[in-house]
Design a protein around this motif. Structure first.
Motif, PDB file in Angstrom:
ATOM      1  N   MET A  64       0.863  -1.174   0.000  1.00 42.00           N
ATOM      2  CA  MET A  64       0.000   0.000   0.000  1.00 42.00           C
ATOM      3  C   MET A  64       0.905   1.231   0.000  1.00 42.00           C
ATOM      4  SD  MET A  64      -3.075  -1.045   2.625  1.00 42.00           S
ATOM      5  CE  MET A  64      -2.043  -1.295   4.043  1.00 42.00           C
ATOM      6  N   ALA A  65       0.319   2.424  -0.088  1.00 39.79           N
ATOM      7  CA  ALA A  65       1.102   3.659  -0.075  1.00 39.79           C
ATOM      8  C   ALA A  65       1.939   3.774   1.194  1.00 39.79           C
ATOM      9  CB  ALA A  65       0.178   4.863  -0.215  1.00 39.79           C
ATOM     10  N   SER A  66       1.443   3.192   2.295  1.00 37.52           N
ATOM     11  CA  SER A  66       2.161   3.242   3.564  1.00 37.52           C
ATOM     12  C   SER A  66       3.342   2.273   3.619  1.00 37.52           C
ATOM     13  CB  SER A  66       1.201   2.911   4.708  1.00 37.52           C
ATOM     14  OG  SER A  66       0.763   1.558   4.601  1.00 37.52           O
ATOM     15  N   GLY A  67       3.417   1.373   2.613  1.00 40.65           N
ATOM     16  CA  GLY A  67       4.474   0.373   2.606  1.00 40.65           C
ATOM     17  C   GLY A  67       4.048  -0.954   3.202  1.00 40.65           C
ATOM     18  N   GLU A  68       2.900  -0.981   3.865  1.00 39.91           N
ATOM     19  CA  GLU A  68       2.375  -2.219   4.442  1.00 39.91           C
ATOM     20  C   GLU A  68       1.811  -3.116   3.336  1.00 39.91           C
ATOM     21  OE1 GLU A  68       2.418  -3.144   7.753  1.00 39.91           O
ATOM     22  OE2 GLU A  68       3.750  -1.417   7.870  1.00 39.91           O
ATOM     23  N   PRO A  69       1.822  -4.448   3.521  1.00 39.50           N
ATOM     24  CA  PRO A  69       1.226  -5.344   2.527  1.00 39.50           C
ATOM     25  C   PRO A  69      -0.267  -5.060   2.368  1.00 39.50           C
ATOM     26  CG  PRO A  69       2.547  -6.575   4.095  1.00 39.50           C
ATOM     27  CD  PRO A  69       2.434  -5.173   4.619  1.00 39.50           C
ATOM     28  N   SER A  70      -0.738  -5.095   1.124  1.00 38.62           N
ATOM     29  CA  SER A  70      -2.140  -4.764   0.838  1.00 38.62           C
ATOM     30  C   SER A  70      -3.074  -5.957   0.939  1.00 38.62           C
ATOM     31  CB  SER A  70      -2.257  -4.189  -0.569  1.00 38.62           C
ATOM     32  OG  SER A  70      -1.938  -5.190  -1.525  1.00 38.62           O
ATOM     33  N   GLY A  71      -2.545  -7.172   0.892  1.00 35.59           N
ATOM     34  CA  GLY A  71      -3.401  -8.353   0.850  1.00 35.59           C
ATOM     35  C   GLY A  71      -3.713  -8.779  -0.579  1.00 35.59           C
TER      36      GLY A  71
END
Length: 82
Positions: A64-71
């Motif tokens: 995601m934009a935050s760098g976290e995995p999006s799923g």
């Protein structure tokens, strides 16, 4: 409930052609991706409840934009980008 998405570039030798994509895994999505690249309108229909099996082919996941995995499986996104 069916998941459907329609994508078209509107240009190319297959502009105006509509393709019904009921494929899964690798060969089918790769083929319809090429048809979409050539301008065809691709309507993808997935299995009710679970969708395409490749949605679960992860990790890796798209970030995601935050760098976290999006799923969202990176494999699924690459093979079904149209």
């Amino acid at each position: 409930l069916l998941r459907t998405r329609s994508f078209s570039t509107g240009r190319g030798p297959l502009a105006g052609v509509r393709v019904l994509d009921m494929t899964r895994v690798l060969a089918g999505p790769c083929c319809t991706q090429i048809l979409g690249d050539l301008g065809a309108e691709v309507l993808k229909i997935e299995r009710p409840g679970s969708g395409d099996d490749t949605r679960a082919f992860a990790p890796p996941y798209l970030p995601m934009a935050s760098g976290e995995p999006s799923g969202i499986s990176a494999y699924f996104a690459a093979q079904n980008r149209n």
